[in-house]
Design a protein around this motif. Structure first.
Motif, PDB file in Angstrom:
ATOM      1  N   ASP A  61     -33.000 -31.448  31.186  1.00 41.96           N
ATOM      2  CA  ASP A  61     -32.450 -32.777  31.459  1.00 41.96           C
ATOM      3  C   ASP A  61     -32.080 -33.498  30.157  1.00 41.96           C
ATOM      4  OD1 ASP A  61     -32.792 -32.341  34.151  1.00 41.96           O
ATOM      5  OD2 ASP A  61     -34.642 -33.530  34.301  1.00 41.96           O
ATOM      6  N   GLU A  62     -32.979 -33.401  29.166  1.00 40.85           N
ATOM      7  CA  GLU A  62     -32.711 -34.031  27.876  1.00 40.85           C
ATOM      8  C   GLU A  62     -31.487 -33.403  27.203  1.00 40.85           C
ATOM      9  OE1 GLU A  62     -34.893 -34.873  23.572  1.00 40.85           O
ATOM     10  OE2 GLU A  62     -36.001 -33.873  25.173  1.00 40.85           O
ATOM     11  N   ASN A  63     -31.375 -32.086  27.285  1.00 45.74           N
ATOM     12  CA  ASN A  63     -30.243 -31.382  26.702  1.00 45.74           C
ATOM     13  C   ASN A  63     -28.935 -31.828  27.356  1.00 45.74           C
ATOM     14  OD1 ASN A  63     -29.024 -29.517  24.951  1.00 45.74           O
ATOM     15  ND2 ASN A  63     -29.033 -27.949  26.544  1.00 45.74           N
ATOM     16  N   ALA A  64     -28.935 -31.956  28.678  1.00 47.82           N
ATOM     17  CA  ALA A  64     -27.733 -32.401  29.390  1.00 47.82           C
ATOM     18  C   ALA A  64     -27.361 -33.823  28.968  1.00 47.82           C
ATOM     19  CB  ALA A  64     -27.967 -32.339  30.890  1.00 47.82           C
ATOM     20  N   LYS A  65     -28.366 -34.673  28.815  1.00 43.00           N
ATOM     21  CA  LYS A  65     -28.121 -36.058  28.382  1.00 43.00           C
ATOM     22  C   LYS A  65     -27.502 -36.082  26.980  1.00 43.00           C
ATOM     23  CE  LYS A  65     -30.551 -40.364  27.423  1.00 43.00           C
ATOM     24  NZ  LYS A  65     -31.873 -41.004  27.333  1.00 43.00           N
ATOM     25  N   LEU A  66     -28.062 -35.283  26.087  1.00 45.44           N
ATOM     26  CA  LEU A  66     -27.545 -35.236  24.720  1.00 45.44           C
ATOM     27  C   LEU A  66     -26.126 -34.678  24.671  1.00 45.44           C
ATOM     28  CD1 LEU A  66     -30.736 -34.039  22.832  1.00 45.44           C
ATOM     29  CD2 LEU A  66     -29.724 -36.323  22.786  1.00 45.44           C
ATOM     30  N   LYS A  67     -25.830 -33.693  25.517  1.00 46.30           N
ATOM     31  CA  LYS A  67     -24.471 -33.146  25.568  1.00 46.30           C
ATOM     32  C   LYS A  67     -23.478 -34.205  26.033  1.00 46.30           C
ATOM     33  CE  LYS A  67     -25.417 -28.245  26.197  1.00 46.30           C
ATOM     34  NZ  LYS A  67     -25.246 -27.078  27.070  1.00 46.30           N
ATOM     35  N   ARG A  68     -23.879 -35.023  27.022  1.00 45.99           N
ATOM     36  CA  ARG A  68     -23.003 -36.107  27.476  1.00 45.99           C
ATOM     37  C   ARG A  68     -22.769 -37.119  26.360  1.00 45.99           C
ATOM     38  NH1 ARG A  68     -25.998 -35.503  32.122  1.00 45.99           N
ATOM     39  NH2 ARG A  68     -27.361 -37.240  31.615  1.00 45.99           N
ATOM     40  N   ILE A  69     -23.823 -37.435  25.613  1.00 44.76           N
ATOM     41  CA  ILE A  69     -23.695 -38.388  24.501  1.00 44.76           C
ATOM     42  C   ILE A  69     -22.742 -37.844  23.449  1.00 44.76           C
ATOM     43  CG2 ILE A  69     -24.946 -39.427  22.565  1.00 44.76           C
ATOM     44  CD1 ILE A  69     -27.360 -39.703  24.464  1.00 44.76           C
ATOM     45  N   VAL A  70     -22.879 -36.576  23.096  1.00 49.53           N
ATOM     46  CA  VAL A  70     -21.999 -35.961  22.104  1.00 49.53           C
ATOM     47  C   VAL A  70     -20.555 -35.985  22.590  1.00 49.53           C
ATOM     48  CG1 VAL A  70     -21.398 -33.768  20.994  1.00 49.53           C
ATOM     49  CG2 VAL A  70     -23.764 -34.542  21.017  1.00 49.53           C
ATOM     50  N   ALA A  71     -20.353 -35.678  23.866  1.00 47.69           N
ATOM     51  CA  ALA A  71     -18.993 -35.692  24.413  1.00 47.69           C
ATOM     52  C   ALA A  71     -18.395 -37.094  24.343  1.00 47.69           C
ATOM     53  CB  ALA A  71     -19.000 -35.189  25.855  1.00 47.69           C
ATOM     54  N   ASP A  72     -19.192 -38.108  24.700  1.00 49.31           N
ATOM     55  CA  ASP A  72     -18.709 -39.493  24.636  1.00 49.31           C
ATOM     56  C   ASP A  72     -18.379 -39.905  23.205  1.00 49.31           C
ATOM     57  OD1 ASP A  72     -18.971 -39.769  27.360  1.00 49.31           O
ATOM     58  OD2 ASP A  72     -20.917 -40.793  27.252  1.00 49.31           O
ATOM     59  N   LEU A  73     -19.250 -39.554  22.279  1.00 49.06           N
ATOM     60  CA  LEU A  73     -19.009 -39.905  20.880  1.00 49.06           C
ATOM     61  C   LEU A  73     -17.799 -39.174  20.315  1.00 49.06           C
ATOM     62  CD1 LEU A  73     -22.652 -40.054  19.493  1.00 49.06           C
ATOM     63  CD2 LEU A  73     -21.102 -41.975  19.933  1.00 49.06           C
ATOM     64  N   THR A  74     -17.590 -37.953  20.732  1.00 50.02           N
ATOM     65  CA  THR A  74     -16.421 -37.202  20.286  1.00 50.02           C
ATOM     66  C   THR A  74     -15.144 -37.867  20.780  1.00 50.02           C
ATOM     67  OG1 THR A  74     -17.703 -35.159  20.298  1.00 50.02           O
ATOM     68  CG2 THR A  74     -15.313 -34.932  20.305  1.00 50.02           C
ATOM     69  N   LEU A  75     -15.145 -38.311  22.037  1.00 48.87           N
ATOM     70  CA  LEU A  75     -13.984 -39.021  22.569  1.00 48.87           C
ATOM     71  C   LEU A  75     -13.747 -40.330  21.818  1.00 48.87           C
ATOM     72  CD1 LEU A  75     -14.386 -38.478  26.402  1.00 48.87           C
ATOM     73  CD2 LEU A  75     -12.612 -37.546  24.922  1.00 48.87           C
ATOM     74  N   ASP A  76     -14.835 -41.061  21.548  1.00 48.73           N
ATOM     75  CA  ASP A  76     -14.703 -42.309  20.794  1.00 48.73           C
ATOM     76  C   ASP A  76     -14.110 -42.052  19.415  1.00 48.73           C
ATOM     77  OD1 ASP A  76     -15.810 -43.651  22.923  1.00 48.73           O
ATOM     78  OD2 ASP A  76     -17.796 -43.897  22.002  1.00 48.73           O
ATOM     79  N   LYS A  77     -14.590 -41.020  18.756  1.00 46.89           N
ATOM     80  CA  LYS A  77     -14.095 -40.668  17.426  1.00 46.89           C
ATOM     81  C   LYS A  77     -12.607 -40.347  17.482  1.00 46.89           C
ATOM     82  CE  LYS A  77     -14.505 -37.203  13.839  1.00 46.89           C
ATOM     83  NZ  LYS A  77     -14.927 -35.851  13.563  1.00 46.89           N
ATOM     84  N   GLU A  78     -12.196 -39.561  18.470  1.00 43.24           N
ATOM     85  CA  GLU A  78     -10.786 -39.205  18.615  1.00 43.24           C
ATOM     86  C   GLU A  78      -9.927 -40.444  18.836  1.00 43.24           C
ATOM     87  OE1 GLU A  78      -9.171 -36.270  18.271  1.00 43.24           O
ATOM     88  OE2 GLU A  78     -11.079 -35.441  17.583  1.00 43.24           O
ATOM     89  N   MET A  79     -10.404 -41.351  19.676  1.00 44.10           N
ATOM     90  CA  MET A  79      -9.637 -42.576  19.944  1.00 44.10           C
ATOM     91  C   MET A  79      -9.506 -43.420  18.678  1.00 44.10           C
ATOM     92  SD  MET A  79     -10.694 -43.795  23.799  1.00 44.10           S
ATOM     93  CE  MET A  79     -12.274 -44.379  23.280  1.00 44.10           C
ATOM     94  N   LEU A  80     -10.588 -43.549  17.922  1.00 41.21           N
ATOM     95  CA  LEU A  80     -10.555 -44.337  16.692  1.00 41.21           C
ATOM     96  C   LEU A  80      -9.647 -43.698  15.646  1.00 41.21           C
ATOM     97  CD1 LEU A  80     -14.304 -45.383  16.405  1.00 41.21           C
ATOM     98  CD2 LEU A  80     -12.358 -46.855  16.964  1.00 41.21           C
ATOM     99  N   GLN A  81      -9.659 -42.391  15.546  1.00 45.11           N
ATOM    100  CA  GLN A  81      -8.782 -41.704  14.612  1.00 45.11           C
ATOM    101  C   GLN A  81      -7.330 -41.892  14.998  1.00 45.11           C
ATOM    102  OE1 GLN A  81     -10.242 -37.679  14.584  1.00 45.11           O
ATOM    103  NE2 GLN A  81     -11.589 -38.051  12.824  1.00 45.11           N
ATOM    104  N   GLU A  82      -7.060 -41.898  16.286  1.00 43.61           N
ATOM    105  CA  GLU A  82      -5.686 -42.142  16.757  1.00 43.61           C
ATOM    106  C   GLU A  82      -5.227 -43.548  16.403  1.00 43.61           C
ATOM    107  OE1 GLU A  82      -2.076 -41.216  18.213  1.00 43.61           O
ATOM    108  OE2 GLU A  82      -3.755 -39.829  17.994  1.00 43.61           O
TER     109      GLU A  82
END
Length: 88
Positions: A61-82
């Motif tokens: 469960d913790e691993n799944a939560k962390l994967k979701r957080i990483v995915a969200d942060l990756t999307l945020d990073k991409e949007m900010l870079q754009e």
């Protein structure tokens, strides 16, 4: 995902019966599970105690939560870079 109606202790007992030599078909009939369920449990939990099974579930469960957080942060990073690229 649907929660299991079997506790970790029940799963461990069912798997222990298989290790003691009881036929898989008999175990499945008594427990009311399919053979596929039995073998999935065996693949995932064979040799674990109920406390270890709970710990494994917590870690998954913790691993799944962390994967979701990483995915969200990756999307945020991409949007900010754009946004930065557009401003330059």
């Amino acid at each position: 995902m649907k929660a299991s109606k079997f506790s970790d202790a029940q799963k461990a007992f069912i798997l222990k019966q298989g290790a003691e030599g009881v036929l898989v078909t008999e175990i499945c009939r008594r427990a009311g599970i399919s053979e596929a369920t039995y073998f999935n449990w065996k693949k995932k939990y064979d040799g674990l105690l109920p406390t270890e099974m709970r710990r494994l579930k917590q870690l998954e469960d913790e691993n799944a939560k962390l994967k979701r957080i990483v995915a969200d942060l990756t999307l945020d990073k991409e949007m900010l870079q754009e946004v930065v690229r557009r401003k330059l």
